[in-house]
Design an enzyme around this catalytic site. Structure first.
Site, short mmCIF file in Angstrom:
data_model
loop_
_atom_site.label_atom_id
_atom_site.label_comp_id
_atom_site.label_asym_id
_atom_site.label_seq_id
_atom_site.Cartn_x
_atom_site.Cartn_y
_atom_site.Cartn_z
CB CYS A 116 51.49 40.65 46.27
SG CYS A 116 51.52 39.55 44.91
CG HIS A 256 53.07 44.67 44.41
ND1 HIS A 256 54.08 43.75 44.40
CD2 HIS A 256 51.92 43.63 44.03
CE1 HIS A 256 53.72 42.63 43.87
NE2 HIS A 256 52.34 42.31 44.14
CG ASN A 286 53.63 40.83 40.33
OD1 ASN A 286 53.60 40.35 41.25
ND2 ASN A 286 51.91 40.38 40.59
O1 UT7 Z 1 50.00 40.81 42.85
C1 UT7 Z 1 48.98 40.49 43.45
C2 UT7 Z 1 47.84 40.52 43.43
N1 UT7 Z 1 47.08 40.75 41.95
C3 UT7 Z 1 46.48 41.66 41.60
O2 UT7 Z 1 46.69 43.03 42.27
C4 UT7 Z 1 46.02 41.10 40.05
C5 UT7 Z 1 45.03 42.21 40.18
N2 UT7 Z 1 43.71 42.25 39.06
C6 UT7 Z 1 44.24 42.36 37.92
O3 UT7 Z 1 45.89 42.96 37.62
C7 UT7 Z 1 43.45 42.56 36.46
O4 UT7 Z 1 42.17 41.71 37.06
C8 UT7 Z 1 43.14 41.59 35.05
C9 UT7 Z 1 44.63 42.38 34.49
C10 UT7 Z 1 43.79 40.04 36.08
C11 UT7 Z 1 42.64 41.12 34.38
O5 UT7 Z 1 42.09 42.77 34.15
P1 UT7 Z 1 41.00 43.12 33.39
O6 UT7 Z 1 40.21 44.14 32.92
O7 UT7 Z 1 40.28 42.54 35.19
O8 UT7 Z 1 39.84 41.91 32.78
P2 UT7 Z 1 38.52 40.62 33.33
O9 UT7 Z 1 39.33 39.95 33.74
O10 UT7 Z 1 37.70 42.02 33.81
O11 UT7 Z 1 38.63 40.28 31.81
C12 UT7 Z 1 38.10 41.60 31.02
C13 UT7 Z 1 38.07 40.58 29.36
C14 UT7 Z 1 37.05 38.95 29.39
O12 UT7 Z 1 36.60 38.64 28.31
P3 UT7 Z 1 34.60 38.67 28.36
O13 UT7 Z 1 33.48 38.30 29.14
O14 UT7 Z 1 34.64 40.54 28.63
O15 UT7 Z 1 34.31 38.43 26.93
C15 UT7 Z 1 38.40 37.75 29.51
O16 UT7 Z 1 37.85 36.30 29.66
O17 UT7 Z 1 38.66 39.91 29.19
C16 UT7 Z 1 39.37 38.56 28.89
N3 UT7 Z 1 40.47 38.42 29.01
C17 UT7 Z 1 41.70 38.12 28.15
N4 UT7 Z 1 41.39 39.02 26.93
C18 UT7 Z 1 42.72 38.45 26.25
C19 UT7 Z 1 41.33 37.85 30.52
N5 UT7 Z 1 42.70 37.46 30.11
C20 UT7 Z 1 43.33 38.34 28.73
C21 UT7 Z 1 44.19 38.13 28.48
N6 UT7 Z 1 43.91 37.77 26.77
N7 UT7 Z 1 45.20 37.99 28.43
#
Ligand code: UT7
Length: 332
Positions: A116, A256, A286
Site C-alpha cells: 500500500c 491511504h 482499499n
Molecule cells: O492497506 C493495507 C493495510 N491494511 C490495513 O490497514 C487494515 C487494518 N485492519 C483493519 O482495518 C481492521 O482490523 C479490519 C477492518 C480488517 C477488521 O476490523 P476490526 O475492528 O479489527 O475487527 P476484528 O478483526 O477485531 O474482528 C472483530 C469481530 C470478530 O468477531 P468476534 O471474534 O468478536 O466474535 C470478527 O470475526 O468482527 C468479526 N468480523 C466481522 N463481522 C462482520 C470480522 N470481519 C467481519 C465482517 N463482518 N466482514
C-alpha cells in the site's frame, strides 16, 4: 545552480464500472452493511470483470487520460514506474505491458512492490530521476486488481479491498513546486501479519497451494491496524515537523484509504480539520497502490497552485511513508 523539483503536472484515473456494494457482500459472506460501514467506512468498491483483464488494463486507461488531457505524445515519455502488488505477471513487469499497450516506445520502466505504500515509494523514486535534470517526462501509475487475490469466503479481507488505478505525470519545476520531501520506512518483520502465502519462489504454485487457498491475501487485521494507526500518523506528523509546517499550513491530507479509523487517527495527530482530508474510501475501498493517485485524481479540480499536500500510507511489508508536495498548478 537552480534546484530542480519533480512537479505533478497532470493526474489520470480509472475505476472499473462494476460496483460491489456492502449489500452485495451480505449475500456472499456472513457480514452486514452496518459492520463494514462502522469498522471501515466502506460502502462499496469497484471490481474489474472480464476475461484476460489485469492491472495493466486499468493502468493504461489512467495513463491514457493524461495523454488526452495534456495532448502529450506517448513517445515523449522517458520512463514509467508502476506501483502494484497485483502485477499482470510475475514477469515481465507490468510497466512494460503498459508502455507497450500505449505505444510509449521511448520509455523504459519497471514495477515497484511496496504494497500500500508503493505509490509513495514510486513517486519518490521517480522524483529523483527528474531532479537529476536528465529526465523531463516521467509517469508514475499506481493501482491494483485486488479482486484477483481476494478470497470471497473470508469476510475479514474481502470486504476491504477494491480495484482501480491512478497515474501522475512528473515534469521538472524550478520555482519551488513539486515533491519537496519524503520519509519512507519499512520493517520486514511485519510480513508475518500481512502477505500472500504462495505463488512466490518460497512456495511456488501447486495443486496443494491452490487447494489451501494460499494465493489470497492473508491479513491479521487487528495487528496490522495497530501498526498502521501508529506509524502512518507518526510519519505524517514527522514530515510536517521536518518541513516546519503547522496544521494551518497543510491544505490537504491525502491518506491511504485502508480504514476510515486509521485516516481519522492520522488527521488527529496532524491536527488538521476534516474538510482538508481527501476521503473516497466509501466508494472505492482499499485499492492498495491506487488509493493516493485516485484521491489526487478526484480532487485535482479543487487543488490550487502552492497548496501544501501531505500524502501518507501504510501497508504490507510492513511499509509506510509520507510525502510533502507543493502543488504546481491551478485546475483548468
Ligand atoms: O492497506 C493495507 C493495510 N491494511 C490495513 O490497514 C487494515 C487494518 N485492519 C483493519 O482495518 C481492521 O482490523 C479490519 C477492518 C480488517 C477488521 O476490523 P476490526 O475492528 O479489527 O475487527 P476484528 O478483526 O477485531 O474482528 C472483530 C469481530 C470478530 O468477531 P468476534 O471474534 O468478536 O466474535 C470478527 O470475526 O468482527 C468479526 N468480523 C466481522 N463481522 C462482520 C470480522 N470481519 C467481519 C465482517 N463482518 N466482514
Amino acid at each position: 545552480m537552480t534546484k530542480i523539483q519533480a512537479a505533478i503536472t497532470c493526474v489520470g484515473g480509472y475505476v472499473p464500472e462494476d460496483v460491489l456494494s456492502n449489500l452485495d457482500l451480505e449475500k456472499i459472506v456472513d457480514t452486514n452493511d452496518e459492520w463494514i460501514t462502522t469498522r471501515t467506512g466502506i460502502k462499496e468498491r469497484r471490481i474489474l470483470k472480464g476475461e484476460g483483464l489485469g492491472t495493466s488494463d486499468m493502468a493504461a486507461k489512467a495513463v491514457q487520460q493524461i495523454f488526452d488531457k495534456t495532448g502529450i505524445d506517448p513517445m515523449e515519455i522517458e520512463m514509467l514506474i508502476c506501483a502494484t502488488t497485483t502485477p499482470d505477471f510475475t514477469f515481465p513487469a507490468t510497466a512494460n505491458v503498459i508502455t507497450d499497450k500505449l505505444g510509449m516506445k521511448n520509455a523504459f520502466g519497471y514495477d515497484i512492490n511496496a504494497a500500500c505504500s508503493g505509490f509513495l515509494y514510486s513517486l519518490t523514486t521517480a522524483a529523483q530521476f527528474i531532479e537529476t535534470g536528465k529526465f523531463k517526462k516521467v509517469i508514475v501509475v499506481g493501482g491494483d486488481k485486488m479482486s484477483s487475490i481476494l478470497n470471497f469466503e473470508d469476510r475479514a479481507t474481502c470486504i476491504i479491498f477494491g480495484d482501480g488505478c491512478g497515474a501522475v505525470l512528473l515534469e521538472p519545476n524550478t520555482e519551488g513546486f513539486g515533491v519537496v520531501d519524503s520519509i519512507l520506512r519499512s520493517d520486514g518483520a511485519g510480513r508475518a501479519h500481512l502477505h500472500q502465502k504462495a505463488g512466490g519462489s518460497v512456495r511456488p504454485a501447486s495443486i496443494e497451494t491452490v487447494m489451501a487457498k494460499e494465493h489470497f491475501v492473508y491479513q491479521e487485521g487487528q495487528t496490522v491496524f495497530k501498526f498502521a494507526v501508529k506509524n502512518m500518523a507518526d510519519v505524517a506528523y514527522d514530515i510536517m515537523q521536518r518541513n516546519n509546517l503547522t496544521n494551518e499550513d497543510v491544505n490537504w491530507l491525502v491518506p491511504h484509504q485502508a480504514n476510515k479509523r486509521i485516516i481519522d487517527a492520522t488527521r488527529d495527530r496532524m491536527g488538521v480539520s476534516e474538510d482538508k482530508v481527501m476521503i473516497n474510501i466509501q466508494k472505492f475501498g482499499n485499492t492498495t497502490n491506487g488509493t493516493l493517485p485516485l484521491c489526487l485524481w478526484e480532487w485535482e479540480n479543487k487543488l490550487k497552485k502552492g497548496d501544501n499536500l501531505i500524502l501518507a500510507a501504510f501497508g504490507g511489508g510492513f511499509t509506510w511513508g509520507s510525502t510533502y508536495i507543493k502543488w504546481a498548478y491551478d485546475s483548468k
